[in-house]
Design a protein around this motif. Structure first.
Motif, PDB file in Angstrom:
ATOM      1  N   ASP A 182      40.220  46.320  53.203  1.00  0.00           N
ATOM      2  CA  ASP A 182      39.975  47.066  51.981  1.00  0.00           C
ATOM      3  C   ASP A 182      39.310  46.295  51.044  1.00  0.00           C
ATOM      4  N   ASN A 183      39.983  45.043  50.670  1.00  0.00           N
ATOM      5  CA  ASN A 183      39.387  43.946  49.863  1.00  0.00           C
ATOM      6  C   ASN A 183      38.014  43.755  50.081  1.00  0.00           C
ATOM      7  N   GLY A 184      37.901  43.363  51.695  1.00  0.00           N
ATOM      8  CA  GLY A 184      36.589  42.717  52.249  1.00  0.00           C
ATOM      9  C   GLY A 184      35.549  43.986  52.010  1.00  0.00           C
ATOM     10  N   LYS A 185      35.960  45.087  52.269  1.00  0.00           N
ATOM     11  CA  LYS A 185      34.854  46.415  52.193  1.00  0.00           C
ATOM     12  C   LYS A 185      34.414  46.330  50.558  1.00  0.00           C
ATOM     13  N   GLN A 186      35.430  46.540  49.705  1.00  0.00           N
ATOM     14  CA  GLN A 186      35.184  46.374  48.210  1.00  0.00           C
ATOM     15  C   GLN A 186      34.296  45.329  47.997  1.00  0.00           C
ATOM     16  N   MET A 209      49.662  45.050  55.206  1.00  0.00           N
ATOM     17  CA  MET A 209      49.073  44.108  54.852  1.00  0.00           C
ATOM     18  C   MET A 209      47.666  43.684  55.414  1.00  0.00           C
ATOM     19  N   GLU A 210      47.195  44.136  56.712  1.00  0.00           N
ATOM     20  CA  GLU A 210      46.222  43.904  57.264  1.00  0.00           C
ATOM     21  C   GLU A 210      44.980  44.797  56.696  1.00  0.00           C
ATOM     22  N   THR A 211      45.460  46.190  56.368  1.00  0.00           N
ATOM     23  CA  THR A 211      44.654  47.270  55.670  1.00  0.00           C
ATOM     24  C   THR A 211      44.234  46.604  54.455  1.00  0.00           C
ATOM     25  N   THR A 212      45.124  45.985  53.684  1.00  0.00           N
ATOM     26  CA  THR A 212      44.661  45.706  51.981  1.00  0.00           C
ATOM     27  C   THR A 212      43.488  44.702  52.315  1.00  0.00           C
ATOM     28  N   THR A 213      43.637  43.731  53.414  1.00  0.00           N
ATOM     29  CA  THR A 213      42.630  42.828  53.533  1.00  0.00           C
ATOM     30  C   THR A 213      41.173  43.146  53.857  1.00  0.00           C
TER      31      THR A 213
END
Length: 104
Positions: free
Chosen positions: A7-11, A1-5
């Motif tokens: 990745d979304n921030g980077k995107q 879950m942490e990596t998805t957040t």
């Protein structure tokens, strides 16, 4: 879950930078930021595009050459070699243009 957040921030950051780039397409520092963001998103082709554009606009940014080599495809390597040979400063380039004999 942490990596998805993350990745979304980077995107989201990448999208914001792209919007700014639409307003200032020749801003070298912004092009570098967009290239670095693309590299952080594991998009080497896009990173190469933005970083090479930045280097073409300001060849004094020699620190970009290793980054360009890292994200370039084999077909793009000749272009990097050509870019790397460009003089970093205008005065260096102009000095070479007067390298012919002059008689008085």
């Amino acid at each position: 879950m942490e990596t998805t957040t993350i990745d979304n921030g980077k995107q989201e950051r990448f999208q914001q930078l792209l919007e700014c780039l639409g307003e200032r397409p020749r801003d070298v520092d912004l092009l570098i930021q967009v290239g670095n963001a693309a590299e952080g998103l594991a998009r080497p082709r896009e990173a190469f595009l933005y970083l090479s554009k930045a280097f073409e606009l300001d060849s004094s940014k020699r620190f970009l050459i290793p980054k360009l080599r890292a994200c370039a495809s084999p077909e793009e390597m000749p272009r990097i070699q050509t870019l790397a040979r460009r003089p970093a400063k205008f005065l260096e380039a102009i000095g070479e243009s007067f390298s012919f004999p002059v008689s008085t």
